[in-house]
Write a protein that holds these residues in place. Sequence first.
Motif, PDB file in Angstrom:
ATOM      1  N   LEU A 130     109.682  53.390  10.187  1.00 45.93           N
ATOM      2  CA  LEU A 130     109.114  53.763   8.865  1.00 45.93           C
ATOM      3  C   LEU A 130     109.543  55.239   8.466  1.00 45.93           C
ATOM      4  O   LEU A 130     109.928  55.426   7.173  1.00 45.93           O
ATOM      5  N   LEU A 131     109.605  55.953   9.244  1.00 48.41           N
ATOM      6  CA  LEU A 131     109.548  57.493   9.014  1.00 48.41           C
ATOM      7  C   LEU A 131     111.054  57.817   9.014  1.00 48.41           C
ATOM      8  O   LEU A 131     111.370  58.994   8.373  1.00 48.41           O
ATOM      9  N   GLY A 132     111.965  56.922   9.457  1.00 43.35           N
ATOM     10  CA  GLY A 132     113.356  57.350   9.424  1.00 43.35           C
ATOM     11  C   GLY A 132     113.980  58.210  10.185  1.00 43.35           C
ATOM     12  O   GLY A 132     114.724  58.866  10.150  1.00 43.35           O
ATOM     13  N   VAL A 133     113.305  58.252  11.359  1.00 45.78           N
ATOM     14  CA  VAL A 133     113.468  59.189  12.535  1.00 45.78           C
ATOM     15  C   VAL A 133     114.854  58.713  13.206  1.00 45.78           C
ATOM     16  O   VAL A 133     114.508  57.519  13.877  1.00 45.78           O
ATOM     17  N   LEU A 134     115.833  59.171  13.305  1.00 46.69           N
ATOM     18  CA  LEU A 134     116.969  58.490  14.047  1.00 46.69           C
ATOM     19  C   LEU A 134     117.443  59.196  15.229  1.00 46.69           C
ATOM     20  O   LEU A 134     118.073  58.638  16.024  1.00 46.69           O
ATOM     21  N   SER A 135     117.030  60.569  15.577  1.00 42.13           N
ATOM     22  CA  SER A 135     117.571  61.074  16.817  1.00 42.13           C
ATOM     23  C   SER A 135     116.648  60.276  18.057  1.00 42.13           C
ATOM     24  O   SER A 135     115.462  60.305  18.283  1.00 42.13           O
ATOM     25  N   PRO A 136     117.509  59.444  18.898  1.00 43.77           N
ATOM     26  CA  PRO A 136     116.820  58.917  20.067  1.00 43.77           C
ATOM     27  C   PRO A 136     115.929  59.931  20.903  1.00 43.77           C
ATOM     28  O   PRO A 136     114.986  59.601  21.746  1.00 43.77           O
ATOM     29  N   PHE A 137     116.558  61.245  21.181  1.00 41.54           N
ATOM     30  CA  PHE A 137     116.055  62.114  22.012  1.00 41.54           C
ATOM     31  C   PHE A 137     114.726  62.766  21.448  1.00 41.54           C
ATOM     32  O   PHE A 137     113.846  62.786  22.130  1.00 41.54           O
ATOM     33  N   THR A 138     114.557  62.739  20.076  1.00 46.52           N
ATOM     34  CA  THR A 138     113.418  63.170  19.596  1.00 46.52           C
ATOM     35  C   THR A 138     112.297  61.972  19.642  1.00 46.52           C
ATOM     36  O   THR A 138     110.979  62.336  19.898  1.00 46.52           O
ATOM     37  N   LYS A 139     112.798  60.671  19.565  1.00 50.74           N
ATOM     38  CA  LYS A 139     111.937  59.703  19.843  1.00 50.74           C
ATOM     39  C   LYS A 139     111.331  59.599  21.356  1.00 50.74           C
ATOM     40  O   LYS A 139     110.054  59.362  21.482  1.00 50.74           O
ATOM     41  N   LEU A 140     112.285  60.050  22.112  1.00 53.16           N
ATOM     42  CA  LEU A 140     111.958  60.029  23.634  1.00 53.16           C
ATOM     43  C   LEU A 140     110.818  60.857  24.111  1.00 53.16           C
ATOM     44  O   LEU A 140     109.975  60.864  24.624  1.00 53.16           O
ATOM     45  N   ILE A 141     111.093  62.117  23.341  1.00 53.86           N
ATOM     46  CA  ILE A 141     110.172  63.342  23.550  1.00 53.86           C
ATOM     47  C   ILE A 141     108.736  62.912  23.134  1.00 53.86           C
ATOM     48  O   ILE A 141     108.017  63.048  23.512  1.00 53.86           O
ATOM     49  N   ALA A 142     108.693  62.361  21.964  1.00 55.33           N
ATOM     50  CA  ALA A 142     107.256  62.011  21.243  1.00 55.33           C
ATOM     51  C   ALA A 142     106.590  61.041  22.125  1.00 55.33           C
ATOM     52  O   ALA A 142     105.409  61.114  22.242  1.00 55.33           O
ATOM     53  N   GLY A 143     107.460  59.962  22.438  1.00 58.61           N
ATOM     54  CA  GLY A 143     106.823  59.096  23.348  1.00 58.61           C
ATOM     55  C   GLY A 143     106.318  59.511  24.839  1.00 58.61           C
ATOM     56  O   GLY A 143     105.414  59.194  25.141  1.00 58.61           O
ATOM     57  N   HIS A 144     107.215  60.384  25.496  1.00 58.10           N
ATOM     58  CA  HIS A 144     107.000  60.862  26.557  1.00 58.10           C
ATOM     59  C   HIS A 144     105.682  61.650  26.466  1.00 58.10           C
ATOM     60  O   HIS A 144     105.035  61.953  27.669  1.00 58.10           O
ATOM     61  N   LEU A 145     105.644  62.826  25.544  1.00 63.03           N
ATOM     62  CA  LEU A 145     104.479  63.523  25.441  1.00 63.03           C
ATOM     63  C   LEU A 145     103.139  62.597  25.439  1.00 63.03           C
ATOM     64  O   LEU A 145     101.976  63.177  25.594  1.00 63.03           O
ATOM     65  N   ILE A 146     103.178  61.615  24.473  1.00 65.22           N
ATOM     66  CA  ILE A 146     101.824  60.913  24.477  1.00 65.22           C
ATOM     67  C   ILE A 146     101.264  60.058  25.825  1.00 65.22           C
ATOM     68  O   ILE A 146     100.220  60.059  25.992  1.00 65.22           O
ATOM     69  N   VAL A 147     102.417  59.974  26.751  1.00 68.49           N
ATOM     70  CA  VAL A 147     102.136  59.456  28.070  1.00 68.49           C
ATOM     71  C   VAL A 147     101.613  60.617  29.049  1.00 68.49           C
ATOM     72  O   VAL A 147     101.282  60.277  30.302  1.00 68.49           O
TER      73      VAL A 147
END
Length: 274
Positions: A130-147
């Motif tokens: 929905l936000l249009g975030v395309l960088s997979p590494f940015t997504k991975l960092i956000a996901g790993h920070l949550i856990v």
Amino acid sequence: MSKRTKDVMLSFGVGATVAGTAVFLVVPVITTITMAFDARDYLGPFPPPALSTQWLNQFFNNGYLWSGFSTSLVLATTTTIIATAVGAAAAVAISRISSRLRDLLTTAFLSPLVLPGVIIGFALLMLFSLLGVLSPFTKLIAGHLIVTVPYTLRMALIGLSGVSPVLREAALSLGANERQALFTVILPLAKNSIAAGAIFAFAFSMDDLTVSLFLSDFKTYTLPVALVSLMRSDFDLTLAAAAVFLMGLTVVLLVVLDRVLGLERVIGHGIYKA
């Protein structure tokens, strides 16, 4: 039945339970290590008839797996640095508020621990779409920070709970301001627990599969994702060789920590009360 007989039976039962647990934990590791050196070109029954390093050589020459490993290493290092800073800062703030609000915020920060990784990964995938975030590494960092932030926060809170408020007041009475008291007194005393939280964050980031599976793509993927993909497409003993490599890396990390800092100091066991 005499009391002595009961004590002997209880001791035997405890010893048998401990021995059985140790065997249950060690046998899979020994089996994996042995099969990683299997000389056969196929996955055969245990034990292997001969030993060879062919599967280790195949692992070291597998560019797909090494690309995943390099991504995991960079991702885990970046995640650990950010998660440790966020967790320590949040722990300092939480430790200074009222108990009712402290419990509420602590529960909110620790809530990812009770959610399945599949739910977190899928929710983040929908959010980033929905936000249009395309960088997979940015997504991975956000996901790993949550856990990982829950681990760094919890360990930092444990360390800060062992620092007596009297020490902060003493630093202030001697002329230090709040910033100086925080960085020269409070955080140094809690550094063992903060370091332990960082170790947990690094380990869980390197090992995470469920969240990474939703946030990776064909170019940016972690080692666990690569191993699962390889297991589905071409199941062979390269997986065992990868497991042996990761176990060796863990042992090296523990030895370095023990030599440089000392494991007891890293884990932290002192309570600093006045």
